[in-house]
Structure formats: structure tokens, C-alpha cells
Scaffold this active site. Sequence first.
Site, mmCIF file in Angstrom:
data_model
loop_
_atom_site.group_PDB
_atom_site.id
_atom_site.type_symbol
_atom_site.label_atom_id
_atom_site.label_comp_id
_atom_site.label_asym_id
_atom_site.label_seq_id
_atom_site.Cartn_x
_atom_site.Cartn_y
_atom_site.Cartn_z
ATOM 1 N N TYR A 231 0.821 -1.205 0.000
ATOM 2 C CA TYR A 231 0.000 0.000 0.000
ATOM 3 C C TYR A 231 0.861 1.263 0.000
ATOM 4 O O TYR A 231 0.460 2.301 -0.513
ATOM 5 C CB TYR A 231 -0.924 0.013 1.221
ATOM 6 N N LYS B 191 0.940 27.302 -15.404
ATOM 7 C CA LYS B 191 1.781 28.043 -14.476
ATOM 8 C C LYS B 191 3.190 27.449 -14.477
ATOM 9 O O LYS B 191 3.375 26.261 -14.190
ATOM 10 C CB LYS B 191 1.194 27.994 -13.065
ATOM 11 N N CYS C 158 2.086 -17.531 -7.402
ATOM 12 C CA CYS C 158 2.632 -17.585 -6.048
ATOM 13 C C CYS C 158 1.548 -18.010 -5.051
ATOM 14 O O CYS C 158 1.143 -19.163 -5.050
ATOM 15 C CB CYS C 158 3.268 -16.250 -5.681
ATOM 16 N N MET D 208 -1.220 -19.829 -6.678
ATOM 17 C CA MET D 208 -0.993 -21.254 -6.909
ATOM 18 C C MET D 208 -1.296 -22.054 -5.651
ATOM 19 O O MET D 208 -1.944 -23.113 -5.699
ATOM 20 C CB MET D 208 0.454 -21.480 -7.350
ATOM 21 N N ARG E 63 8.045 -18.190 0.848
ATOM 22 C CA ARG E 63 8.532 -18.990 1.969
ATOM 23 C C ARG E 63 7.835 -20.340 2.050
ATOM 24 O O ARG E 63 8.346 -21.271 2.663
ATOM 25 C CB ARG E 63 8.298 -18.253 3.298
ATOM 26 N N HIS F 256 6.948 -15.932 -10.290
ATOM 27 C CA HIS F 256 6.330 -14.680 -10.746
ATOM 28 C C HIS F 256 6.650 -14.442 -12.222
ATOM 29 O O HIS F 256 7.612 -13.721 -12.553
ATOM 30 C CB HIS F 256 6.824 -13.502 -9.896
ATOM 31 N N GLU G 239 5.260 -12.559 -14.306
ATOM 32 C CA GLU G 239 5.062 -11.170 -14.739
ATOM 33 C C GLU G 239 6.359 -10.384 -14.797
ATOM 34 O O GLU G 239 6.465 -9.383 -15.523
ATOM 35 C CB GLU G 239 4.060 -10.460 -13.819
#
Length: 541
Positions: free
Chosen positions: A54, A187, A381, A384, A462, A507, A509
Site C-alpha cells: 500500500y 503556471k 505464487c 498457486m 517462503r 512470478h 510477470e
Amino acid sequence: MTRHLFVTGGVVSSLGKGLTSASIGMLLEARGLRVKMQKLDPYINVDPGTMSPYQHGEVYVLDDGSETDLDLGHYERFTTTPLTRDSNYTTGQIYLSVINKERRGEFLGKTVQVIPHVTNEIKEVVRRLADDDTDIVITEIGGTVGDIESLPFLEAIRQIPLDIGRENCMFIHLTLVPYLKAAGELKTKPTQHSVGLLRQIGIQPDVLICRTERGLDVSDREKIALFCNVPLEAVIEERDKDFSIYEVPLSLQNNRLDELILKRFGMQSISPDLDQWHDLLHRLRNPEHEISIAVVGKYADHRDAYKSIYEALDHGGIEHRAQVRVQPIKSEDVEREGAERLLSGFDGLIVPGGFGERGIEGKVEAIRFARERGMPFLGICLGMQCAVIDVARNLAGLEGAHSTEFSRSTPHPVICLLEEQHGVVEKGGTMRLGSQPAILLDGSKAALAYGTQSISERHRHRYEFNGHYRNALEAAGLVVSGTSPDGSLVEIVELADHPWFVAVQFHPEFKSKPTQAHPLFSGLVAASVVRHAGSAWVTEA
């Protein structure tokens, strides 16, 4: 000598320094130059690995296991530059190194100070990327000019031209030129103040890239050039891109930024070949299909938490000439409102990674919905692991099956702590990280997608598939289609009697590019296109 190009930002954060730096790298590579890239972050955390999504967005993982800033994802997607742990440093890493040197007595009793000891350490990590095989090192300075945290980095890059010659350094400043609706005009004063702060530090920008909603007219550019002491040609307009971030490199190239850089350094190059980039934008603008994919995650209300996943879906869409409409859905909402209500009508589903128990049952329910309805599904991850939990509970009859991460007393721990993680106490940089090899099952969906049986992918976890349950889950229909080379760790699972149900521990991606979609995202998009064009598919519960 390797040249150094520094990118700073002013006025406000989130202007897109990372994207701009990556675009510059791409343009220089297109001209035949050898480029390396680096991000210096001002926060005191040693690395982003323990930071909340976040606050920080996704943690981007490199092949060597480094947990880095998400901007390095832009670097890899836009360029071919090799990234390593030397490509991302934080204030925490810099101070930790200096303190360790002091503890070893390397400063010979001197008083250790920000200047010169901390700044010398920063200069060292910048110079570390310079070698005979590198033409230009691009270093992005995180934060905003004026932040206390950024001062040591700015002081360090001020000193570097004194060490290697001003002719070998270039400063590009990214700034904001806001449009005030009430006044009906742009500006330039915030940009003037931002550059003024830089000049007080001792840095004179060579180029200003001005982010703006409205186009800059000649008078605006002339005013900025005059008050900020830069040539008119070096005031570059960068208007907001409503269509795609992949327009940014071509926009900068149209403003001749690459020519300015080459002129500044007195370097020769080849004419840029950007045909591939033009083609991918053409594909984005002229899709032949339109599909919708739901991303059910713990951090669905914060887009940067799954930055690389959204980008990889776009890449799959580019490859298959499909416009991919992505809808983030909080997994907790699935728990409250049900998968039927929230997921009906989508063409595909992704359940990404995450940590902690919140929203887990929503992920499992979403996966069950996709499995029973024949909805193309990709689990990543934790996604899965949730797929394994669904199959264990609902196909293998293992009531109460769960992960020991969330339920230590589960009667069926189908997901358990990695053997190497037992006894690990410290959090930072202690997971199974980085590139790991895997062997794929011949004829499996995964092997067909990759076009090979030997792969290497990046990990960050982990917990793992519990091998003691492999036989029971395979008997229930789960296909273990990828394992570590010794067969001890399960890397990929899938279902044979499903259009596209693939879940991976790694991962994917992180290795997808707009010019080369990752095979698994390509496979998900292809299956989703087929589903959108055809009728719904339902298996027996």
C-alpha cells in the site's frame, strides 16, 4: 569513458521518473548504445522487501534475488539492460555499508560524516556500473528535489562531474507545469522554484522535461528556458498519455531528446529503428478482440501492488491483438458477496501473490468458480497455493486442507514452510528469491506454452506445495507439470480437463515485455479470447 546521465524530479512525486528513465534507455539502445540503469531511493529501509504494497507498490525481483523498486520493472520492460543488485540502492543500504566500514576500522579513527563519507559511498555505487562495455549509465534519483531524504544523493551527483568532468555528465530534470482551470492558463512558477532548488545545491539541469495536461506554447517554453537557464530546445513538453505508457518513448523521440543527449556527450550513433515499437502501438490502437479479466487479490484497491501483472496482461493483449480490460476485485469482497455475483461475465481470472491470512478464502472461492465454470485461470505464487487448497478440499476430499501459513492446526497442510525456511527469524531478504530452474512435463499446457521443457523463473516465497500430498492430489486430477530439476519442489500445477487452468509458484510477470509477452500471460489471454467468442464451459462439480 562511460558517460553518466542523472534523472531528477521536482514539484510533486509520481511524475513518472522511472518511466521517463526507461524510455530514455530504450531510445539510446535503439541508437546502438550500450546502457545500464540504476535507481537510488531515499528511504531508510535496506530494501523494499519488507515494505507494505500500500505504501510502496509491488516488490520487483531480479534474477540475482534482489528485491527492488518497481521502477526497475520499467527498466527491464523497455530495455535490454542487465539489472543486478547494483541497480537499486536505498539510503538504508548506503548507511549500512558506511556503518559496517566504520565498525571494521576502515576510516582510521576519523569522524564519519555525511560529507564526504556517505556521499563517497553513493558515488562509488554509481561508478560501479561504469565499465568498458557501457556507453551511458542512467541513474534515477528517487523522491523530489527539496526532500531532506534526497539531499545526500543530490550532493553526491553534484560532485561526480568534478571527479570525471562536466562533459561526461548530464542532468535531466522532470517537473510539473500545472494548468489552473480558474485562471485558464499554465503556471511555470513551480518549475522555476524546483530548478532554483537544484541550482542552490549546485546542479544546473541540461534538459527540462515538463509534464503537463495542456500543450506548452512557445511563450511558456521561452519563459521556462529564460528563468531556468536552459536552451529553448532543451525544454521538452511531455503531455499526459491517456492511451498507453508505451507512447512515452516515441513522444520523447519526437522532441529529439535522444539527439540532445548525443549532442551533449559528443557521441555518434546509428539511426534508431523503432518499427517494433510503432507496431505494438498499432496493435494496441487497433484490437481485433476485446476481453475482460478479473484480478482477485488482497491489494486490489492499490494498482501499483500488481503493476507488473497489469503490464503483462497488456503484453498478452498486444500479442493476440486483444484489448484486455482488467477489473481488480478485492478477495475480501468475494468472501462477502460471493464469486457468482462478482465474477460472472469475465473471460478470465488471475489470482496473484500476497502475504497474510486476510482474503484467503475469497481467493480460494474465486479459483473454485473458475475451475467449475471453465474460466481461464492463472494463479501466481499465493494464487498457486490457493489453487492447491481448492483442489484438496473440493476434489480430493481433504476436509480442512489449508496452508500452515494461515492455519498451523490444519489436518491437511497441503502447503507448508520450505525446508530451508525453518529457523529463519529475520524478514528482510530471507525468502526463496530470484531465478530458479524448473523442468516441465512433456505435453502439458505449460510446456506447450513455453515451447520447451526447461525454464528459469523468478521466485519470492517462503511456503511450498507439500510433497506428501502429491499422490492424493494427482489422483484427484491435479497435474504437476513443473518441478525443480531434482523433483523436490512443485513449481507448476494445472488441470488437464480444463481450457486453461495453470498455477505457478514463481512470478512470470517479471519477465514479460511489450515486445515479447510472457508465454503464460499469452496463454491466458488466448484462452480468454476463445472463451469470449464461444459458449460457457461447465464441468461437473
